[in-house]
Design a protein around this motif. Structure first.
Motif, PDB file in Angstrom:
ATOM      1  N   SER A   1     -11.576  22.264 -15.054  1.00  0.00           N
ATOM      2  CA  SER A   1     -11.230  21.101 -14.241  1.00  0.00           C
ATOM      3  C   SER A   1     -10.782  19.962 -15.149  1.00  0.00           C
ATOM      4  O   SER A   1     -10.831  20.059 -16.383  1.00  0.00           O
TER       5      SER A   1
ATOM      6  N   GLY B   1     -12.166  22.712  -9.637  1.00  0.00           N
ATOM      7  CA  GLY B   1     -12.920  21.476  -9.771  1.00  0.00           C
ATOM      8  C   GLY B   1     -13.288  20.836  -8.451  1.00  0.00           C
ATOM      9  O   GLY B   1     -13.599  19.651  -8.387  1.00  0.00           O
TER      10      GLY B   1
ATOM     11  N   SER C   1     -17.448  23.862 -12.446  1.00  0.00           N
ATOM     12  CA  SER C   1     -16.057  24.221 -12.149  1.00  0.00           C
ATOM     13  C   SER C   1     -15.852  25.712 -11.892  1.00  0.00           C
ATOM     14  O   SER C   1     -15.236  26.088 -10.888  1.00  0.00           O
TER      15      SER C   1
END
Length: 244
Positions: free
Chosen positions: A9, A35, A137
């Motif tokens: 992310s 993300g 993430s």
């Protein structure tokens, strides 16, 4: 604009951004589907489709100002797909731990299987526990986006397209790789960089695949010195800062 790699992310870039500011204005968004950011309808989980999204998002954020794209790992492939769509607005490209262009059936098959297995069995509930932000993430990445981009990037055609895209770069490029990177070995970075008409390769001794986290000061010094030497952008001319 900083572009993260597979299953990561925008927060990946936070230590580097802290070093680059205030001289440079930086934006590090989450790619759609990663993300926690949703993937809009119509955005297909392929390198060309995400490359178009990247070009459009960069233009919108930059508001007509010159910009530089910085890609990491798979994000470097997206940068190569976006670059031809940005015209004269693009002033330079920086690739961190991004290389390839050599199709290897067996290793790629193993990566695809390993990635698919992780996506199938990842414990999504773990992302809700306190103290798990650093590993959030990969746990929340959208299944279709993650699986599609992994499969697309490992296809023979996509891999063999990278040298051609690199050769088409009309701007200077800086390629940075850690000497201990086992995910994207230096030889593969040098191989792909060699197709770029105006390129520079820098080796970060002792670093691995995530130098923006492990050596942000050294990486920032390399990038800033290269930008200043190339005169590819003036201070605070990148798209505005936003860290996901």
């Amino acid at each position: 604009m900083c572009v993260h790699g597979w299953m990561l992310s925008g927060r990946l870039w936070q230590p580097l951004i802290a070093q680059l500011q205030p001289q440079w204005e930086v934006w590090a968004p989450n790619l759609p589907g990663f993300g926690g950011s949703p993937r809009p309808r119509g955005l297909q989980p392929t390198l060309p489709s995400y490359g178009r999204w990247l070009a459009e998002a960069s233009r919108e954020r930059a508001q007509g100002r010159p910009l530089v794209l910085i890609g990491h790992s798979l994000g470097g492939s997206l940068v190569l797909h976006a670059a031809p769509l940005l015209g004269d607005q693009l002033q330079g490209v920086v690739q961190v731990a991004a290389g390839g262009g050599v199709y290897q059936p067996r290793p790629f098959r193993m990566v695809r299987r390993g990635g698919a297995g992780f996506l199938r069995w990842r414990p999504g509930w773990l992302a809700e526990l306190p103290g798990t932000e650093a590993i959030r993430s990969p746990l929340v990445a959208e299944l279709r986006a993650a699986r599609g981009l992994l499969a697309c990037s490992m296809q023979r055609g996509a891999v063999q397209q990278l040298p051609g895209l690199t050769a088409q770069l009309a701007v200077p490029s800086l390629w940075v790789v850690g000497s201990r990177d086992t995910v994207m070995e230096p030889r593969y970075v040098r191989h792909l960089a060699g197709y770029s008409p105006d390129h520079q390769v820098e080796l970060l001794e002792g670093e691995g695949h995530l130098p923006m986290r492990t050596a942000p000061e050294r990486l920032a010094q390399l990038i800033s010195a290269w930008l200043n030497a190339q005169s590819v952008a003036s201070p605070r001319s990148w798209s505005s800062a936003s860290c996901a």
